[in-house]
Design a protein around this motif. Sequence first.
Motif, PDB file in Angstrom:
ATOM      1  N   THR A 360      45.348  11.438 -39.113  1.00 35.86           N
ATOM      2  CA  THR A 360      44.643  11.503 -37.830  1.00 35.86           C
ATOM      3  C   THR A 360      43.207  11.039 -37.996  1.00 35.86           C
ATOM      4  N   LEU A 361      42.845  10.042 -37.226  1.00 38.05           N
ATOM      5  CA  LEU A 361      41.506   9.468 -37.275  1.00 38.05           C
ATOM      6  C   LEU A 361      40.958   9.439 -35.851  1.00 38.05           C
ATOM      7  N   THR A 362      39.817  10.080 -35.637  1.00 40.72           N
ATOM      8  CA  THR A 362      39.255  10.182 -34.291  1.00 40.72           C
ATOM      9  C   THR A 362      38.116   9.178 -34.109  1.00 40.72           C
ATOM     10  N   PRO A 363      38.260   8.232 -33.168  1.00 41.24           N
ATOM     11  CA  PRO A 363      37.185   7.263 -32.926  1.00 41.24           C
ATOM     12  C   PRO A 363      36.293   7.686 -31.755  1.00 41.24           C
ATOM     13  N   THR A 364      35.009   7.433 -31.885  1.00 35.86           N
ATOM     14  CA  THR A 364      34.066   7.662 -30.783  1.00 35.86           C
ATOM     15  C   THR A 364      33.167   6.436 -30.673  1.00 35.86           C
ATOM     16  N   TYR A 365      33.097   5.855 -29.474  1.00 34.28           N
ATOM     17  CA  TYR A 365      32.279   4.665 -29.292  1.00 34.28           C
ATOM     18  C   TYR A 365      31.048   4.997 -28.458  1.00 34.28           C
ATOM     19  N   VAL A 366      29.906   4.513 -28.911  1.00 35.46           N
ATOM     20  CA  VAL A 366      28.642   4.709 -28.187  1.00 35.46           C
ATOM     21  C   VAL A 366      28.082   3.328 -27.862  1.00 35.46           C
ATOM     22  N   GLU A 367      27.875   3.052 -26.592  1.00 30.46           N
ATOM     23  CA  GLU A 367      27.392   1.735 -26.182  1.00 30.46           C
ATOM     24  C   GLU A 367      25.971   1.493 -26.675  1.00 30.46           C
ATOM     25  N   GLY A 368      25.660   0.220 -26.829  1.00 30.95           N
ATOM     26  CA  GLY A 368      24.324  -0.160 -27.270  1.00 30.95           C
ATOM     27  C   GLY A 368      24.093  -1.623 -26.985  1.00 30.95           C
ATOM     28  N   ALA A 369      23.062  -2.189 -27.575  1.00 33.01           N
ATOM     29  CA  ALA A 369      22.706  -3.586 -27.342  1.00 33.01           C
ATOM     30  C   ALA A 369      22.623  -4.323 -28.676  1.00 33.01           C
ATOM     31  N   GLY A 370      22.916  -5.615 -28.621  1.00 31.50           N
ATOM     32  CA  GLY A 370      22.811  -6.422 -29.827  1.00 31.50           C
ATOM     33  C   GLY A 370      24.164  -6.920 -30.300  1.00 31.50           C
ATOM     34  N   ASP A 371      24.140  -7.859 -31.273  1.00 26.16           N
ATOM     35  CA  ASP A 371      25.373  -8.455 -31.771  1.00 26.16           C
ATOM     36  C   ASP A 371      25.776  -7.895 -33.134  1.00 26.16           C
ATOM     37  N   ARG A 372      25.326  -6.680 -33.416  1.00 29.71           N
ATOM     38  CA  ARG A 372      25.747  -5.963 -34.619  1.00 29.71           C
ATOM     39  C   ARG A 372      26.404  -4.650 -34.203  1.00 29.71           C
ATOM     40  N   LEU A 373      27.382  -4.219 -34.999  1.00 34.51           N
ATOM     41  CA  LEU A 373      28.084  -2.972 -34.722  1.00 34.51           C
ATOM     42  C   LEU A 373      27.837  -1.995 -35.853  1.00 34.51           C
ATOM     43  N   LEU A 374      27.246  -0.852 -35.542  1.00 29.55           N
ATOM     44  CA  LEU A 374      27.051   0.198 -36.537  1.00 29.55           C
ATOM     45  C   LEU A 374      28.329   1.044 -36.604  1.00 29.55           C
ATOM     46  N   VAL A 375      28.882   1.194 -37.802  1.00 33.62           N
ATOM     47  CA  VAL A 375      30.119   1.935 -38.000  1.00 33.62           C
ATOM     48  C   VAL A 375      29.887   3.072 -38.988  1.00 33.62           C
ATOM     49  N   THR A 376      30.295   4.274 -38.612  1.00 36.90           N
ATOM     50  CA  THR A 376      30.306   5.379 -39.574  1.00 36.90           C
ATOM     51  C   THR A 376      31.759   5.784 -39.807  1.00 36.90           C
ATOM     52  N   ILE A 377      32.089   6.032 -41.057  1.00 28.59           N
ATOM     53  CA  ILE A 377      33.430   6.497 -41.435  1.00 28.59           C
ATOM     54  C   ILE A 377      33.244   7.798 -42.208  1.00 28.59           C
ATOM     55  N   VAL A 388      23.511   9.988 -39.471  1.00 25.14           N
ATOM     56  CA  VAL A 388      23.149   8.574 -39.348  1.00 25.14           C
ATOM     57  C   VAL A 388      22.290   8.351 -38.105  1.00 25.14           C
ATOM     58  N   GLN A 389      22.583   9.072 -37.026  1.00 27.58           N
ATOM     59  CA  GLN A 389      21.775   8.951 -35.814  1.00 27.58           C
ATOM     60  C   GLN A 389      20.329   9.359 -36.089  1.00 27.58           C
ATOM     61  N   THR A 390      20.150  10.442 -36.845  1.00 24.23           N
ATOM     62  CA  THR A 390      18.792  10.873 -37.207  1.00 24.23           C
ATOM     63  C   THR A 390      18.102   9.806 -38.041  1.00 24.23           C
ATOM     64  N   PHE A 391      18.851   9.219 -38.982  1.00 23.93           N
ATOM     65  CA  PHE A 391      18.273   8.179 -39.854  1.00 23.93           C
ATOM     66  C   PHE A 391      17.864   6.943 -39.054  1.00 23.93           C
TER      67      PHE A 391
END
Length: 482
Positions: A360-377, A388-391
């Motif tokens: 079981t893997l739970t995905p959560t997407y948060v919208e943003g701007a730009g042509d890069r995608l930040l991924v946390t696993i 990571v959000q704090t960082f």
Amino acid sequence: MTENNKPTPSLLEPKSQGGDTAETGFDFQTCLILCKVPFWLSFEGFDSLIREGVADFEAKFFSPAEGITREALEAKNHHVTPKEFWAEVERFKELDEGSPGSFSKFTISCAGISDELKPLINGLRRIRDPQPFYDASSGVTVNSYADYVERVGKLEKDVEMAEFLYNKIQIEHNWNLISEEETANGMFQSQLQRHLPEYEDLPVKEIPNIFRSLLALVRSHKSRPITRLQIEKTMQSAISGKYRLEPKQVVISTEMEEVTKSEKALQFEWVSFFGGAERVYPSEEEWNSKLVPQLYETSKWLKSQRNTPRIELNGNRRISAAIAFGKVFSAVAGYTLDMNYRGERWSTDDHADSQTPNYTLTPTYVEGAGDRLLVTIGIMKENLASEVQTFTQNNDLSHLPKLHLFSSDPIVSAKQANATVEKIKREIAIVAGKIGAKQIDLFFAGPTHLALFLGYRSNALPPIQCYEWVSNNKYISTCFLK
């Protein structure tokens, strides 16, 4: 320029052409080469050999940490006298000074050594063999080396010569049974079974065929390189069809300490990239100029000199290094990886079946701007996304679109790991495709085998910028993987 002051070494100088004058019968030098071939082949990085280069023969090796290194050997079918011994040492010193870095080691291989030299040879052995047991700064090491220098001085040689002899020269003085082909054949068999265990079960009747085929190969390549692939192909072709051996997997080790020279695996010396207990890492530039190129150079060498795409991976590595290793030695590059993890083997071709438990893997997407995608696993690390959000809140990553993937379950098998990586890759690919991401900024918390498998299957994803955890809410950027 006179003959006496021409630069050395040269393939055309008299000392290098000594073996070109005559060759008859079954010579000591050729036999010695054949008897050393199994030992050389036991080193994963053995590349090639040449007979009658600047020395009687030379062996070339590849090392991820050092690149190409060479060993020059002189063969003497007799007891070496002090005069001859020191002449050879002087010659080696000329080679080392005339072509710095070309040779990492020089070897005198002979049938015996003069009694006058035995105290020196024994002294070298006595301080070299226990060396790993004592610290370099210990009184035992310091005092022993001083005594050794004194022994060299009694032979009217200076400290510089003592240092060169100690650091660069090996003396093998027991090659006294290989003057005849029959005896050499027996010694070859002994060396084959000692250094290459896969030959232990080969019928004895097959060994002379291998020996004769290698002998023909060596004799036909005087002053021409003989590659590892040529040697291995020759050996296998000499074996009857039903006894031919499957290609061995290549053993690679990633080390968090200084590499051991006697270690036979291909070693990546990644002390600085492990960071130590304080997790003090090199700059992003160093990850990309040292660690990543080492991986690609090793892959390039493997494709040219090894006939198997299967790799056994040992040692330790951080998450970024694991992802990078998988990325370079990937599925699309044709490799298969077997990673040793806590006594178990995790293989990239151990695919899920009907008995593999779902993950079981739970995905959560948060919208943003730009042509890069930040991924946390986050595997069994629930607070990774918030950390990571704090960082990122005060840097240029804060505005990016974010995909958080989380599971509270452990990865229990290689089969499950392979299936999970496909899920992770699919989730990332879907979001990256929707937003047109040109880069992934990856923050990973989980087992290193899963990181390795992710890198291994990361084809078709945008380039990946890896990050390494340093302390609470703090990360550094590491390698960039295209």
